[in-house]
Design a protein around this motif. Structure first.
Motif, PDB file in Angstrom:
ATOM      1  N   ASP A 293       0.811  -1.212   0.000  1.00 30.53           N
ATOM      2  CA  ASP A 293       0.000   0.000   0.000  1.00 30.53           C
ATOM      3  C   ASP A 293       0.848   1.267   0.000  1.00 30.53           C
ATOM      4  O   ASP A 293       0.315   2.359  -0.063  1.00 30.53           O
ATOM      5  N   HIS A 294       2.140   1.131   0.063  1.00 28.95           N
ATOM      6  CA  HIS A 294       3.032   2.276  -0.006  1.00 28.95           C
ATOM      7  C   HIS A 294       3.767   2.217  -1.329  1.00 28.95           C
ATOM      8  O   HIS A 294       4.361   1.211  -1.669  1.00 28.95           O
TER       9      HIS A 294
ATOM     10  N   HIS B   8       6.825   5.841   0.013  1.00 26.36           N
ATOM     11  CA  HIS B   8       6.134   7.038   0.485  1.00 26.36           C
ATOM     12  C   HIS B   8       4.698   6.693   0.851  1.00 26.36           C
ATOM     13  O   HIS B   8       4.032   5.946   0.153  1.00 26.36           O
ATOM     14  N   SER B   9       4.217   7.276   1.944  1.00 25.39           N
ATOM     15  CA  SER B   9       2.844   7.049   2.361  1.00 25.39           C
ATOM     16  C   SER B   9       1.906   7.913   1.538  1.00 25.39           C
ATOM     17  O   SER B   9       2.224   9.042   1.199  1.00 25.39           O
ATOM     18  N   SER B  10       0.734   7.367   1.241  1.00 24.15           N
ATOM     19  CA  SER B  10      -0.275   8.165   0.558  1.00 24.15           C
ATOM     20  C   SER B  10      -0.898   9.121   1.569  1.00 24.15           C
ATOM     21  O   SER B  10      -0.770   8.952   2.781  1.00 24.15           O
TER      22      SER B  10
ATOM     23  N   ASP C  38      -3.186   7.341   3.954  1.00 21.47           N
ATOM     24  CA  ASP C  38      -2.453   6.582   4.974  1.00 21.47           C
ATOM     25  C   ASP C  38      -2.011   7.493   6.113  1.00 21.47           C
ATOM     26  O   ASP C  38      -2.140   7.152   7.291  1.00 21.47           O
ATOM     27  N   ILE C  39      -1.496   8.655   5.754  1.00 25.44           N
ATOM     28  CA  ILE C  39      -1.033   9.609   6.768  1.00 25.44           C
ATOM     29  C   ILE C  39      -2.213  10.096   7.605  1.00 25.44           C
ATOM     30  O   ILE C  39      -2.123  10.200   8.832  1.00 25.44           O
TER      31      ILE C  39
ATOM     32  N   GLU D 285      -3.217   7.404  10.032  1.00 30.17           N
ATOM     33  CA  GLU D 285      -2.244   7.312  11.127  1.00 30.17           C
ATOM     34  C   GLU D 285      -2.442   8.436  12.134  1.00 30.17           C
ATOM     35  O   GLU D 285      -2.379   8.213  13.346  1.00 30.17           O
TER      36      GLU D 285
END
Length: 85
Positions: free
Chosen positions: A50-51, A55-57, A60-61, A64
């Protein structure tokens, strides 16, 4: 097999035979690792799908931050709507 020459010295590698073999195997393994990594096998096998590219989408951020309690549920829903999901 080693033969003595006329000067009382042994022809061949003598004591260094095992060291030479070990050195050869070490070089072989290093070259094998370099070739496999160059062909794309160097990516970590537990890379998260999923990354993308490590890098996080944005979603996702956002998830979190909500999970950590940094933002409220209302802020989460508003930001999620803004992101288009």
């Amino acid at each position: 097999m080693h033969y003595y020459n006329g000067f009382g010295m042994m022809n061949g590698w003598g004591f260094f035979d095992p060291l030479g073999m070990l050195f050869g195997w070490v070089i072989f393994v290093i070259l094998l690792v370099v070739i496999v990594r160059a062909l794309g096998g160097g990516r970590h096998w537990m890379h998260r799908r999923d990354h993308h590219d490590g890098h996080s989408s944005a979603l996702d951020i956002l998830q979190e931050r909500f999970a950590k309690g940094e933002i409220t549920k209302e802020q989460y829903n508003d930001m999620k709507k803004t992101l288009g999901d």
